[in-house]
Design a protein around this motif. Structure first.
Motif, PDB file in Angstrom:
ATOM      1  N   UNK A 302       0.861  -1.192   0.000  1.00 44.44           N
ATOM      2  CA  UNK A 302       0.000   0.000   0.000  1.00 44.44           C
ATOM      3  C   UNK A 302       0.893   1.236   0.000  1.00 44.44           C
ATOM      4  N   UNK A 303       0.642   2.153  -0.919  1.00 44.26           N
ATOM      5  CA  UNK A 303       1.464   3.362  -1.030  1.00 44.26           C
ATOM      6  C   UNK A 303       0.741   4.566  -0.430  1.00 44.26           C
ATOM      7  N   UNK A 304       1.399   5.235   0.518  1.00 46.71           N
ATOM      8  CA  UNK A 304       0.913   6.495   1.086  1.00 46.71           C
ATOM      9  C   UNK A 304       1.903   7.590   0.739  1.00 46.71           C
ATOM     10  N   UNK A 305       1.380   8.749   0.349  1.00 48.19           N
ATOM     11  CA  UNK A 305       2.231   9.905   0.066  1.00 48.19           C
ATOM     12  C   UNK A 305       1.866  11.006   1.061  1.00 48.19           C
ATOM     13  N   UNK A 306       2.812  11.320   1.944  1.00 43.75           N
ATOM     14  CA  UNK A 306       2.572  12.316   2.983  1.00 43.75           C
ATOM     15  C   UNK A 306       3.349  13.596   2.686  1.00 43.75           C
ATOM     16  N   UNK A 307       2.642  14.715   2.729  1.00 44.58           N
ATOM     17  CA  UNK A 307       3.254  16.025   2.525  1.00 44.58           C
ATOM     18  C   UNK A 307       3.539  16.670   3.868  1.00 44.58           C
ATOM     19  N   UNK A 308       4.778  17.120   4.063  1.00 40.56           N
ATOM     20  CA  UNK A 308       5.160  17.798   5.308  1.00 40.56           C
ATOM     21  C   UNK A 308       4.987  19.304   5.118  1.00 40.56           C
ATOM     22  N   UNK A 309       4.228  19.920   6.045  1.00 41.36           N
ATOM     23  CA  UNK A 309       3.967  21.359   6.003  1.00 41.36           C
ATOM     24  C   UNK A 309       4.465  21.993   7.298  1.00 41.36           C
ATOM     25  N   UNK A 310       5.224  23.075   7.151  1.00 40.08           N
ATOM     26  CA  UNK A 310       5.691  23.857   8.298  1.00 40.08           C
ATOM     27  C   UNK A 310       4.566  24.810   8.692  1.00 40.08           C
ATOM     28  N   UNK A 311       3.992  24.620   9.894  1.00 38.11           N
ATOM     29  CA  UNK A 311       2.838  25.420  10.328  1.00 38.11           C
ATOM     30  C   UNK A 311       3.154  26.907  10.438  1.00 38.11           C
TER      31      UNK A 311
END
Length: 384
Positions: A302-311
Motif C-alpha cells: 500500500x502506497x501512502x504519500x505524505x506532505x510535510x507542512x511547516x505550520x
C-alpha cells in the motif's frame, strides 16, 4: 506718687528684660539639639558592618547561579516528559489560541446578539487567523444555518458552533488506514526546511514502538548533509536505513530499499525525497520515476504519500499543498513546528480545500514529539 509709678515702670522693664533673657536661653538650648551633626553615611555603614560581625552573620557576595548537575538535568527532563501530549499541544498552540480564540471572545463580549455586525467582525478575525477565505465563508454559512435551526441568539454560543464545524470537517476528511497484513510504503514529500528529515525519524520511531518493523530509504541525495542527518535520526529511532552518496540517483536508492523491504518482509518502508518546489518540472520527473519503481517492484504494498507542512509558514503552506497536489496524489499531511506558532489555523483550510487528512502533528524537537493527529484534541487545544 510720680516716684511710685516710675519705680513700678522700672521694675516692669527689668522683669521684661529677665523674661527675654530666659526665652533666649531656651531657644539656644533647642537650637543646639536641632543643629547636632548627623552621622555620615560612611559611619553608618561601618556601624552596620560591626553589628553584623558582632552577631556572627556571614556576608554573602552575589554569585552566578551554579551549573545544573547531570542528575538535575535528568530530573528536569522527567518533569517535562510528565506532560501529556494534549498538554504539550495546548502549550504549543497557545499563540494560535491567542491569535484566534481570544479575538473571538473579545467580540463576543462586545456583541450580545448574533447579527450582521457580529458576523462581519467574526469573518475578519477568521480570515486574518489563516483560516482562508473559502473556509471562513463555510464557517459563517454553517453558523447562520445552525443559528436558524437551533434558534440561537446569544453570541456566547458561537464558539461551540465553530468548534463543532471544525471537528466535523477534519473527521469527514480523515482516511482510515486499512493495512492489516499488508506491507506499506510511505513516501515523504515537501520543500526543504519544513522538517522532512526529523519527521521521518520520529515516524520511524513511532512505528517501531508499536511493534512493526521499519526501513528508511534516504532518497534525498540532492541536499547536502541530508543523508547524514537522516542516518543520525535513524540511529536514534533504532531502525535500518538504505543510503547512498550525495548526488547519486534517488531512483536507485528506492530500488535497493524496496528489494530490502521485500526480502526482510518489513512492515513499513519510509522514503525520503528531495524538496525542490522551485524547480517543479525536475521534482515532478523525479517523483514520477520513484512512483514507477515502487509500482513495478512493490505493487503489492500500500502506497501512502505524505506532505510535510511547516505550520509557521501560514498561507504559504496552503500554496505548497496545492502545488504538490498537482504533482502527485497526496493522501496525508504532516504538520510540523506547531509549538510556538500563531499560524496553527492553517491546518483547517488545507484539509477543507484539498480534502487531505492530517496524519501526524509535531509540537517539539524530541523524538516522541510527533503524534497521531486527533481532530477533537487539536480543536480543543485551540479553543479551550
Amino acid at each position: 506718687m510720680f516716684n511710685f509709678f516710675k519705680r513700678k515702670k522700672d521694675k516692669d522693664q527689668e522683669d521684661e528684660i529677665k523674661k527675654e533673657e530666659i526665652e533666649l536661653e531656651e531657644t539656644d538650648d533647642e537650637s543646639e539639639v536641632i543643629e547636632e551633626p548627623e552621622e555620615s553615611a560612611e559611619e553608618e555603614i561601618e556601624e552596620t558592618i560591626e553589628a553584623i560581625e558582632d552577631e556572627d552573620y556571614e556576608i554573602v557576595e552575589d554569585t552566578e547561579e551554579p551549573e545544573k548537575s547531570e542528575e538535575d538535568e535528568i530530573n528536569d527532563k522527567s518533569e517535562k516528559k510528565g506532560l501529556s501530549f494534549f498538554e504539550k499541544l495546548k502549550e504549543g498552540l497557545s499563540k494560535t489560541k491567542k491569535n484566534l480564540t481570544e479575538q473571538i471572545e473579545s467580540i463576543v463580549f462586545r456583541h450580545r446578539k448574533i447579527d450582521d455586525d457580529f458576523l462581519e467582525e467574526l469573518e475578519e478575525i477568521l480570515i486574518t487567523s489563516d483560516m482562508g477565505v473559502e473556509t471562513t465563508m463555510d464557517i459563517i454559512d454553517y453558523i447562520k444555518s445552525e443559528t436558524r435551526k437551533r434558534n440561537l441568539t446569544d453570541t456566547s454560543e458561537i464558539k461551540d458552533v465553530i468548534k463543532e464545524y471544525l471537528i466535523n470537517m477534519l473527521e469527514e476528511n480523515d482516511e482510515k488506514n486499512d493495512t492489516e497484513n499488508k506491507q506499506r510504503v510511505v513516501l515523504i514529500v515537501g520543500v526543504n526546511g519544513v522538517g522532512k528529515t526529523t519527521s521521518i525519524g520520529k515516524i520511524a520511531y513511532r512505528i517501531k514502538q508499536s511493534g512493526e518493523s521499519v526501513i528508511v530509504a534516504a532518497a534525498d541525495t540532492f541536499r547536502a548533509a541530508a543523508v547524514e542527518q537522516l542516518k543520525e535520526w535513524c540511529k536514534r529511532a533504532g531502525v535500518d536505513i538504505i543510503a547512498s552518496e550525495q548526488g547519486s540517483d534517488p531512483g536507485s536508492v528506492i530500488f535497493d530499499a524496496v528489494n530490502a523491504a521485500k526480502a526482510r518482509k518489513t512492515d513499513v518502508l519510509i522514503c525520503d525525497t528531495a524538496g525542490r518546489l522551485h524547480n517543479k518540472k525536475n521534482l515532478m520527473n523525479e517523483l514520477s520515476k520513484i512512483f514507477k519503481i515502487i509500482d513495478k517492484e512493490f505493487s503489492e504494498a500500500k502506497l501512502d504519500v505524505y506532505l510535510v507542512i511547516d505550520a509557521t509558514t501560514g498561507q504559504n503552506g496552503l500554496i505548497q499543498a496545492k502545488l504538490f497536489s498537482e504533482t502527485c496524489s497526496i493522501n496525508g499531511l504532516i504538520l510540523t513546528k506547531l509549538d510556538g506558532t500563531a499560524k496553527g489555523g492553517i491546518a483547517f483550510p488545507i484539509v477543507n480545500e484539498l480534502k487531505i487528512p492530517i496524519k501526524y502533528i509535531g509540537v517539539g524537537e524530541k523524538i516522541d514529539d510527533l503524534q497521531d493527529f486527533n481532530a477533537t484534541d487539536f480543536v480543543n487545544a485551540i479553543f479551550e
